[in-house]
Scaffold this motif. Structure first.
Motif, PDB file in Angstrom:
ATOM      1  N   ILE A  47      18.424  31.993  -6.969  1.00 20.62           N
ATOM      2  CA  ILE A  47      18.786  33.393  -7.544  1.00 20.62           C
ATOM      3  C   ILE A  47      18.914  33.468  -8.837  1.00 20.62           C
ATOM      4  O   ILE A  47      19.475  32.537  -9.782  1.00 20.62           O
ATOM      5  CB  ILE A  47      20.164  33.796  -7.085  1.00 20.62           C
ATOM      6  N   TYR A  48      17.815  34.310  -9.389  1.00 20.16           N
ATOM      7  CA  TYR A  48      18.054  34.525 -11.049  1.00 20.16           C
ATOM      8  C   TYR A  48      18.035  35.923 -11.231  1.00 20.16           C
ATOM      9  O   TYR A  48      17.323  36.687 -11.035  1.00 20.16           O
ATOM     10  CB  TYR A  48      16.873  33.906 -11.911  1.00 20.16           C
ATOM     11  N   ILE A  49      19.446  36.444 -11.976  1.00 23.23           N
ATOM     12  CA  ILE A  49      19.428  37.841 -12.175  1.00 23.23           C
ATOM     13  C   ILE A  49      19.191  37.948 -13.769  1.00 23.23           C
ATOM     14  O   ILE A  49      20.387  37.367 -14.447  1.00 23.23           O
ATOM     15  CB  ILE A  49      20.521  38.396 -11.575  1.00 23.23           C
ATOM     16  N   TYR A  50      18.514  38.605 -14.406  1.00 22.05           N
ATOM     17  CA  TYR A  50      18.133  38.515 -15.811  1.00 22.05           C
ATOM     18  C   TYR A  50      19.350  39.688 -16.182  1.00 22.05           C
ATOM     19  O   TYR A  50      19.405  40.851 -15.360  1.00 22.05           O
ATOM     20  CB  TYR A  50      16.950  39.361 -15.976  1.00 22.05           C
ATOM     21  N   THR A  51      19.851  39.592 -17.512  1.00 24.15           N
ATOM     22  CA  THR A  51      20.730  40.529 -18.064  1.00 24.15           C
ATOM     23  C   THR A  51      19.988  41.416 -19.211  1.00 24.15           C
ATOM     24  O   THR A  51      19.260  40.595 -19.956  1.00 24.15           O
ATOM     25  CB  THR A  51      22.022  40.155 -18.405  1.00 24.15           C
ATOM     26  N   ASP A  52      19.816  42.787 -19.027  1.00 23.78           N
ATOM     27  CA  ASP A  52      19.154  43.220 -19.767  1.00 23.78           C
ATOM     28  C   ASP A  52      19.873  44.423 -20.686  1.00 23.78           C
ATOM     29  O   ASP A  52      20.499  45.451 -20.081  1.00 23.78           O
ATOM     30  CB  ASP A  52      17.924  43.972 -19.089  1.00 23.78           C
ATOM     31  N   HIS A  53      20.312  44.108 -22.003  1.00 18.68           N
ATOM     32  CA  HIS A  53      20.917  45.143 -22.626  1.00 18.68           C
ATOM     33  C   HIS A  53      20.230  45.587 -23.941  1.00 18.68           C
ATOM     34  O   HIS A  53      20.145  44.725 -24.685  1.00 18.68           O
ATOM     35  CB  HIS A  53      22.266  44.338 -23.256  1.00 18.68           C
ATOM     36  N   MET A  54      20.003  46.779 -23.643  1.00 18.29           N
ATOM     37  CA  MET A  54      19.178  47.650 -24.938  1.00 18.29           C
ATOM     38  C   MET A  54      20.061  48.203 -25.659  1.00 18.29           C
ATOM     39  O   MET A  54      21.203  48.469 -25.391  1.00 18.29           O
ATOM     40  CB  MET A  54      18.227  48.544 -23.953  1.00 18.29           C
ATOM     41  N   LYS A  55      19.637  48.049 -26.896  1.00 16.70           N
ATOM     42  CA  LYS A  55      20.581  48.512 -28.107  1.00 16.70           C
ATOM     43  C   LYS A  55      19.860  49.604 -28.944  1.00 16.70           C
ATOM     44  O   LYS A  55      18.647  49.815 -29.067  1.00 16.70           O
ATOM     45  CB  LYS A  55      20.837  47.328 -28.969  1.00 16.70           C
ATOM     46  N   GLY A  56      20.648  50.276 -29.558  1.00 22.54           N
ATOM     47  CA  GLY A  56      20.366  51.361 -30.754  1.00 22.54           C
ATOM     48  C   GLY A  56      19.231  52.467 -30.187  1.00 22.54           C
ATOM     49  O   GLY A  56      19.746  53.196 -29.185  1.00 22.54           O
ATOM     50  N   ALA A  57      18.253  52.643 -30.656  1.00 25.50           N
ATOM     51  CA  ALA A  57      17.326  53.662 -30.296  1.00 25.50           C
ATOM     52  C   ALA A  57      16.876  53.520 -28.920  1.00 25.50           C
ATOM     53  O   ALA A  57      16.277  54.347 -28.380  1.00 25.50           O
ATOM     54  CB  ALA A  57      16.176  53.746 -31.388  1.00 25.50           C
TER      55      ALA A  57
ATOM     56  N   LYS B 245       9.146  34.052   5.061  1.00 29.16           N
ATOM     57  CA  LYS B 245      10.286  33.741   4.704  1.00 29.16           C
ATOM     58  C   LYS B 245      10.847  34.197   3.343  1.00 29.16           C
ATOM     59  O   LYS B 245       9.925  34.006   2.312  1.00 29.16           O
ATOM     60  CB  LYS B 245      10.865  32.493   5.304  1.00 29.16           C
ATOM     61  N   ILE B 246      11.945  34.532   3.119  1.00 31.34           N
ATOM     62  CA  ILE B 246      12.466  34.707   1.471  1.00 31.34           C
ATOM     63  C   ILE B 246      12.556  33.412   0.901  1.00 31.34           C
ATOM     64  O   ILE B 246      13.311  32.771   1.208  1.00 31.34           O
ATOM     65  CB  ILE B 246      13.771  35.734   1.598  1.00 31.34           C
ATOM     66  N   LYS B 247      11.799  33.416  -0.326  1.00 31.16           N
ATOM     67  CA  LYS B 247      11.945  32.029  -1.211  1.00 31.16           C
ATOM     68  C   LYS B 247      12.817  32.406  -2.284  1.00 31.16           C
ATOM     69  O   LYS B 247      13.412  31.448  -2.518  1.00 31.16           O
ATOM     70  CB  LYS B 247      10.489  31.520  -1.562  1.00 31.16           C
ATOM     71  N   ARG B 248      12.969  33.292  -2.774  1.00 24.82           N
ATOM     72  CA  ARG B 248      13.940  33.487  -3.893  1.00 24.82           C
ATOM     73  C   ARG B 248      14.050  34.912  -4.061  1.00 24.82           C
ATOM     74  O   ARG B 248      13.717  35.987  -3.566  1.00 24.82           O
ATOM     75  CB  ARG B 248      13.111  33.046  -5.168  1.00 24.82           C
TER      76      ARG B 248
ATOM     77  N   PHE C 229      15.433  33.848   5.524  1.00 27.46           N
ATOM     78  CA  PHE C 229      15.228  33.139   4.279  1.00 27.46           C
ATOM     79  C   PHE C 229      14.647  31.802   4.688  1.00 27.46           C
ATOM     80  O   PHE C 229      14.841  30.981   5.696  1.00 27.46           O
ATOM     81  CB  PHE C 229      16.725  32.885   3.865  1.00 27.46           C
ATOM     82  N   VAL C 230      14.153  30.984   3.626  1.00 33.67           N
ATOM     83  CA  VAL C 230      13.574  29.573   3.791  1.00 33.67           C
ATOM     84  C   VAL C 230      14.523  28.824   4.207  1.00 33.67           C
ATOM     85  O   VAL C 230      14.323  27.736   4.651  1.00 33.67           O
ATOM     86  CB  VAL C 230      12.809  29.089   2.469  1.00 33.67           C
ATOM     87  N   THR C 231      15.880  28.899   3.878  1.00 36.65           N
ATOM     88  CA  THR C 231      16.854  27.990   4.309  1.00 36.65           C
ATOM     89  C   THR C 231      17.301  28.199   5.920  1.00 36.65           C
ATOM     90  O   THR C 231      18.183  27.408   6.393  1.00 36.65           O
ATOM     91  CB  THR C 231      18.192  28.514   3.492  1.00 36.65           C
TER      92      THR C 231
ATOM     93  N   ALA D 174      14.094  40.812  -3.358  1.00 36.06           N
ATOM     94  CA  ALA D 174      13.736  39.386  -2.419  1.00 36.06           C
ATOM     95  C   ALA D 174      12.409  39.243  -2.535  1.00 36.06           C
ATOM     96  O   ALA D 174      11.710  40.140  -1.717  1.00 36.06           O
ATOM     97  CB  ALA D 174      14.841  39.469  -1.119  1.00 36.06           C
ATOM     98  N   GLU D 175      11.972  38.022  -2.755  1.00 37.46           N
ATOM     99  CA  GLU D 175      10.590  37.911  -2.662  1.00 37.46           C
ATOM    100  C   GLU D 175      10.054  36.661  -1.639  1.00 37.46           C
ATOM    101  O   GLU D 175      10.729  35.800  -1.400  1.00 37.46           O
ATOM    102  CB  GLU D 175      10.077  37.373  -3.963  1.00 37.46           C
ATOM    103  N   THR D 176       9.201  37.037  -0.838  1.00 36.29           N
ATOM    104  CA  THR D 176       8.936  36.124   0.221  1.00 36.29           C
ATOM    105  C   THR D 176       7.591  35.215  -0.083  1.00 36.29           C
ATOM    106  O   THR D 176       6.767  35.420  -0.896  1.00 36.29           O
ATOM    107  CB  THR D 176       8.638  36.653   1.544  1.00 36.29           C
TER     108      THR D 176
END
Lengths: 121, 372
Positions: B221-231, B185-188, A111-113, B245-247
């Motif tokens: 770190i960002y984790i989207y929440t995806d809640h699909m509804k109905g059809a 290296k992993i940045k995010r 990791f970058v850290t 993980a993206e480098t």
């Protein structure tokens, strides 16, 4: 002196012959050495593609009893793998316990850290 | 045997064989498909894959014997175009899509495939994972452009399905060789926590527990929440998480986990799923390399079909699926890779041994593509 001469001559001759002798079967020796090396150092290439010295594995599946019945053996591991689940998933190494600090530390520099190489700062 | 092309036993690695057969034009015969099983022969999902192959090609010949234990396949030309397919629900869309990803760049006209069925299940890579890892990988080989996209229109969990994805891919005449030897290296870390037909709160609970593990390494770190509804929510309830993980130089490593399909074993708590999935991502980071473990074979295929130049890719340990794929590459394209193990130095904390794959592309050019 004559004796000596002849002796040395014969020696020379022997040497010459010896010198020639090492050339005999050079190709065979080389191939032997190569095969020895292949056997001794197991590498990934061998694991993937098999080795040159591969033993004849023509399994005698066509075993027949009295020339009439074929022996249907229980599926061995190779056979059951042939009909396994076709999935690209790679199951994780079960020996890795990611609750241990030791394990977490083993990947810190990914990791970058983590710690940077001197030339990349 | 020569007149029959290549011959194999058993139904494992079914897709590899059919895909490589299609690309190389070599005929293939697969025998003893579950021949000793109580229920012998091809399954419905395999038949569904064959039908999909038939839709994207022109003039393929497929022969199956009465019990379904022997399949003969003579590939036709890759045609592409607009294709719709109802994927059999025994396997998720990922199973079919993995095969399409390998074929799509080599079609006559660019492919637009609408696939319906199960979008997320525990057996195959989900559509979310393929979207976030396989597509960026293909871009490195020069397959990109406007029409390169994978869109999840409707989500459908196992076993009921009801999901829909649209995959569009431009065609390429040649594939660019690559040098992917430094993963950097992993940045995010990014991710998607999805839930359908359950409380939307489930996704939040997943995110929280996954973050708790991953925050030990990196703050971004960002984790989207995806809640699909109905059809758009399909026919079965469920939830899951995909982490990526993206480098610094654009390599992607991913891990994912889906909830147990309804009625197929013990239900899973979202907290456990989040935590375990985060640990799977750590495992994937430990394996490392420039390509994650489920895309190894895609990378190796594109290396094989590249122009006649050296390609290098650093991988983590080879998966059993990849090892078999390498053997199949040898059978269909007579290409053997150079395989070198790279051990990390002692003071480095970068996980386990890596494998450097080197190979010269066979100089494949897309003869199907129309010249404009």
């Amino acid at each position: 002196t004559m004796k000596k001469q002849t002796a040395s001559e014969s020696e020379e001759e022997e040497e010459e012959q010896g010198g020639l002798r090492w050339k005999e079967g050079l190709q065979q020796k080389a191939s032997e050495a190569f095969l020895r090396q292949q056997k001794a150092a197991p590498n990934l290439r061998k694991l993937v593609y098999g080795s040159v010295v591969e033993a004849d594995d023509s399994d005698d599946e066509e075993q027949e009893l009295g020339g009439l019945f074929r022996v249907s053996r229980p599926q061995n591991s190779k056979k059951s793998q042939a009909n396994g689940v076709d999935s690209s998933r790679f199951d994780p190494d079960a020996s890795h316990n990611w609750d241990l600090e030791e394990m977490l530390n083993s990947i810190r520099d990914c990791f970058v850290t983590g710690k940077w190489e001197e030339d990349q700062d | 045997m020569a007149s029959h092309g290549l011959a194999y036993d058993g139904c494992n690695f079914f897709r590899q064989r059919l895909v490589l057969s299609t690309l190389s034009g070599k005929r293939v015969k697969i025998k003893n498909i579950r021949s000793k099983d109580d229920n012998p022969g091809l399954r419905d999902f395999e038949a569904s894959l064959i039908r999909l192959l038939d839709k994207v090609t022109n003039g393929s010949r497929i022969e199956i014997n009465q019990t379904g234990t022997v399949l003969f396949y003579q590939p036709g030309l890759l045609f592409g175009g607009s294709v719709e397919h109802d994927c059999n629900l025994q396997r998720s869309v990922g199973y079919y899509l993995e095969a399409l990803l390998m074929l799509a760049p080599f079609m006559k006209t660019s492919l637009k495939a609408t696939l319906r069925g199960v979008t997320n299940d525990p057996t195959d890579p989900t559509v979310d994972m393929l979207k976030s890892t396989a597509l960026p990988l293909m871009k490195k080989f020069g397959i990109d452009g406007e029409g390169f996209d994978l869109k999840v229109v409707k989500r459908g969990m196992a076993p009921g399905g009801g999901g829909e994805v649209v995959f569009t891919c431009p065609v390429r005449r040649t594939i660019r060789p690559v040098q992917l030897t430094d993963p950097a290296k992993i940045k995010r870390i990014r991710g998607v926590a999805y839930s359908v037909r359950v409380s939307p709160q489930m996704a939040n609970r997943i995110v929280e527990s996954a973050r708790a593990v991953l925050n030990q390494f990196i703050p971004d770190i960002y984790i989207y929440t995806d809640h699909m509804k109905g059809a758009n929510s399909g026919k079965s309830p469920g939830f899951g998480l995909t982490l990526v993980a993206e480098t610094l130089n654009g390599s992607f490593l991913s891990a994912e986990m889906s909830s147990t399909p309804q009625g197929q074993g013990d239900p899973m708590l979202p907290e456990d799923l989040g935590r375990n999935c985060a640990k799977l991502l750590l495992e994937e980071v430990h394996r490392g390399g420039c390509v994650d473990s489920s895309n190894q074979s895609l990378a190796l295929l594109l290396m094989t079909l590249g122009q006649q130049d050296v390609s290098k890719v650093l991988l983590g340990p080879l998966s059993p699926y990849t090892i078999e794929f390498l053997r199949h590459i040898r059978d269909f394209f007579q290409l053997m890779f150079k395989i070198e193990v790279q051990k990390p130095s002692e003071d480095e904390r970068k996980g386990g041994d890596k494998v450097l794959m080197t190979g010269v592309g066979v100089g494949y050019s897309n003869i199907n593509k129309t010249i404009k």
